[in-house]
Design an enzyme around this catalytic site. Structure first.
Site, short mmCIF file in Angstrom:
data_model
loop_
_atom_site.label_atom_id
_atom_site.label_comp_id
_atom_site.label_asym_id
_atom_site.label_seq_id
_atom_site.Cartn_x
_atom_site.Cartn_y
_atom_site.Cartn_z
N GLU A 7 -29.24 -6.31 21.76
CA GLU A 7 -29.79 -7.76 22.30
C GLU A 7 -29.66 -8.09 23.81
O GLU A 7 -28.63 -9.23 23.91
CB GLU A 7 -28.38 -8.65 21.74
CG GLU A 7 -28.73 -8.75 19.85
CD GLU A 7 -27.56 -9.49 19.43
OE1 GLU A 7 -26.09 -10.05 19.19
OE2 GLU A 7 -27.67 -9.48 18.05
N GLU A 29 -29.57 -5.02 12.25
CA GLU A 29 -28.25 -5.88 11.57
C GLU A 29 -28.04 -6.38 10.60
O GLU A 29 -28.84 -7.78 10.88
CB GLU A 29 -27.89 -6.18 13.27
CG GLU A 29 -27.35 -4.94 14.28
CD GLU A 29 -26.61 -5.57 15.71
OE1 GLU A 29 -26.14 -6.59 15.23
OE2 GLU A 29 -26.20 -5.00 16.60
#
Ligand code: GLA
Length: 710
Positions: A162, A315
């Site tokens: 991320e 995710e």
């Protein structure tokens, strides 16, 4: 270890060795004693897990001292996983440098806007522009690739985690200046682009320019916007440096990173998408009441970034969602329903953060596929059930393209620019506008694509343009030509206002789109209270907003086309129709050829246009100068020709079409039984469906349809 070479460069968008859909999640064995690993792999097998991300935060375990690697434990983990039939998405651990790193390189720790140098203690404590961090990142990526290049479990590379860390340090400042030189060419051009004449900000030397650090009052919005653009590129440079090493050593293994979603993320996924072999995203809905719609939104966005190609949900949460003021447990059935939503909309599988819920550490309350209660739990049983279901979709494989007739423009730079503090209304929020546009379509049963401006829009019947604050000349021309060729464009307020440097386009709003919309806006009047809008004539007054679409449809489209005035600025006859409300925003509009579809009623704009329609070439451009509620927005779209969905309310249908086959995903988000017209074979049950598909509350089905199904 044997070498696997099964894929050519041009087809490495699929994790190596995984034929069907990917199922699994982040696996962090370094948090557990080795005896737990065996149980993990046994449970993974039972649950049908075939792919796990390993090592994403394991740098301090992998490299306990600078240059000394400990791979023994990871060797054993990878061997164990391989023996259990689980592929590995091997992560480079650069999102969480070890404690020694900050001590050795204090200049590589990030500095916040107020000048505070952050310290080790959480994750993401680095500056992507700091040479020691860049070097250490590439070194650890190379060490991993050299060690595991031939490991048969290696299915994909997961670079970093991320991307999104901001830094305002001197390394970042130097790199920012280089980036600005390349973007603007000269100081004169930069001064002009940033309007530095305001408040004595004119730069005479490059060295005078810094990141937008904490300052006395409002920062320069163009500087802030350029800094976000720069951060996106700087992080992309960090990603590329690792990718180059991984590609060199493992040319057949796909490389990706997981995109995060949020206003804090200075990453432009449109720019990044071409650099990853498979677009991967993380998604955590933050509003329980809207979780299904938010899931569809994120999935459509990911597919947009992937250019319509398959992508991967890297995710999601299995149990408790670690977000918002109150953590929320996913209700029964939601794990499967949301996973199927993602798959319907193009994901090549369903992955979670994380496999086993941590017993300690900062995120110990984030749910896991194996929760704290262990495998004997409702959540893990749902995980196992889903894992048994997914292989039944194997035939669907690539699944063909998602079919969408409508597109929404998505522009992160407009989002970033609108985050600036000094706007006429803090209630005008980019994400609200785009999410509303998507939600209205989703609730109407219409599948939407997201498109990047400017781009090829010719495949779409209708294009929605919510809050496209920055619009280049190329974007304006692109939208005009889309309408000329027959498209329907629906533009909402605060679009086309500024150029790419965030400078207002003069001569009347919405500068870039004024001619196309056939209007000129003299001033904005942000609203404190809702304002009524008077809709055009209907002789059957109604008291429900559901009637609005019908009324609008009659007046805008074919049915009573003769009633619709042309583009001379005349009105659709009015005064007798029902009203709807506008909130947040209003504008003083002068029609320059557009027909008026609704007028403001009362207040300073009484009787002036609020919603307009302009014919242009073979198409039409509709303008909404205020915020409508979802029903009224849906009414405008229906009236403008939005295709009607055959689905009952709350049932999501997604059509996929490929060569020689097509599939229908049907997902029931209601607590009632529902019926949908469909024929074919239900892949999940194997049963034939002959005309009517019956869905249980919260149920779903994937139907392989006869190929000639209209
Ligand atoms: C993100 C991160 C994960 C984890 C989850 C849950 O998506 O990538 O490492 O922190 O959020 O908070």
């Amino acid at each position: 270890m044997t070498s696997i070479r099964i894929r050519r460069r041009d087809t490495i968008d699929r994790p190596r060795g995984i034929g069907g859909l990917c199922y699994g999640g982040d696996y962090n064995p370094e948090q557990w004693p080795e005896e737990v690993w065996r149980e993990d792999v046994a449970l993974m097998r039972e649950a049908g897990v075939n792919l796990v991300t390993v090592g994403v935060f394991a740098w301090s375990r992998l490299e306990p001292e600078p240059g000394r690697y400990d791979f023994g434990w990871l060797d054993r983990v990878l061997d164990l996983l391989h023996t259990g039939g689980v592929g590995v998405c091997l992560a480079t651990p650069t999102a969480s440098p070890p404690p020694w790193f900050g001590l050795a390189h204090p200049d590589a720790l990030p500095v916040s806007a107020d000048g505070t140098r952050l310290t080790h203690g959480s994750r993401d404590t680095y500056c992507v522009c700091a040479p020691p961090y860049q070097e250490a990142s590439v070194r650890v990526a190379r060490a991993l690739a050299e060690r595991y290049r031939d490991h048969p479990a290696l299915a994909m590379w997961h670079v970093h985690n991320e991307y999104g860390t901001w830094c305002h340090c001197d390394h970042a400042a130097a790199a920012f200046r280089d980036w600005l030189r390349a973007r603007h060419g000269s100081l004169d051009a930069l001064n002009d682009a940033w309007t530095t004449a305001f408040w004595s900000q004119r730069y005479a030397r490059w060295e005078e320019i810094a990141p937008p650090r904490a300052t006395r009052y409002l920062p320069n919005p163009s500087q802030v916007l350029d800094f976000r653009r720069f951060l996106s590129d700087a992080m992309l440079g960090h990603y590329r440096a690792q990718k180059a090493v991984l590609r060199e050593l493992t040319p057949d293994v796909p490389v990706t990173t997981n995109f995060a979603f949020g206003g804090w993320v200075p990453v432009n996924p449109w720019e990044w998408a071409g650099e990853v072999d498979l677009v991967a995203v993380d998604h955590y809905p933050d509003d329980p009441a809207q979780a299904a719609g938010q899931t569809a939104f994120a999935a459509d966005l990911a597919r947009g970034w992937a250019g319509g190609r398959p992508w991967l949900l890297m995710e999601q949460a299995a149990g408790i969602v670690y977000t918002g003021p109150r953590m929320r447990a996913k209700p029964p059935g939601e794990i499967a329903l949301h996973s199927l939503q993602h798959i319907a909309r193009g994901s090549r599988g369903a992955m979670f953060f994380q496999w086993r819920a941590s017993r300690g550490g900062a995120e110990m309350w984030h749910g896991g596929m194996v929760p704290h209660a262990g495998p004997d739990s409702r959540v893990h049983r749902e995980i196992r059930d889903l894992g048994r279901l997914l292989p039944r979709l194997a035939e669907y494989g690539e699944g063909g393209a998602v079919q969408a007739d409508v597109a929404i423009l998505w522009d992160p730079e407009s989002w970033w620019a609108l985050e600036s503090p000094a706007f006429p209304s803090s209630e005008v929020r980019y994400l609200d506008a785009v999410q509303q546009a998507h939600r209205v379509l989703w609730r109407s049963g219409v599948t939407a694509d997201f498109a990047r401006p400017p781009g090829d829009l010719s495949a779409y019947q209708m294009v929605l343009v919510p809050a496209l604050y920055l619009a280049s000349g190329a974007t304006a021309r692109n939208l005009a030509s889309y309408v000329e060729q027959g498209g329907t464009l629906v533009v909402s307020f605060f679009s086309g206002i500024a150029d790419e440097h965030a400078r207002v386009r003069l001569g009347g709003y919405p500068g870039a789109l004024r001619d196309l919309l056939g209007i000129r806006v003299e001033e904005f009047l942000p609203l404190e209270e809702p304002v009524r809008l008077r809709l055009p004539g209907t002789h059957q007054p109604s008291d429900t907003s559901n009637d609005v679409p019908r009324n609008m449809r009659e007046n805008i489209t074919g049915d009573t086309a003769q009633d619709v005035p042309g583009n001379a600025g005349e009105d659709v006859p009015d005064d007798t129709g029902p009203g709807i409300a506008g909130t947040i925003w209003s504008e003083r509009i002068e029609s320059r050829g557009a027909a008026v579809l609704a007028r403001y009623e009362g207040g300073p704009l009484d009787g002036l246009p609020a919603i307009t329609r302009h014919s242009h070439g073979a198409g039409q451009a509709i303008y909404l100068s205020t915020r409508l509620d979802d029903d009224a927005y849906a009414g405008i779209l229906a009236a403008a020709g939005l295709p009607a969905s055959p689905a009952p309310a709350g049932v999501e249908l997604v059509r996929r079409g490929g060569e020689g086959a097509s599939w229908l995903f049907a997902l029931n988000h209601t607590s009632e039984r529902q019926e949908v017209k469909a024929s074919g074979t239900d892949l999940l049950t194997g049963s034939p469906i002959d005309g009517i598909l019956r869905l249980a509350p919260g149920g779903f089905a994937v139907i392989r349809m006869p190929h000639d199904t209209p």
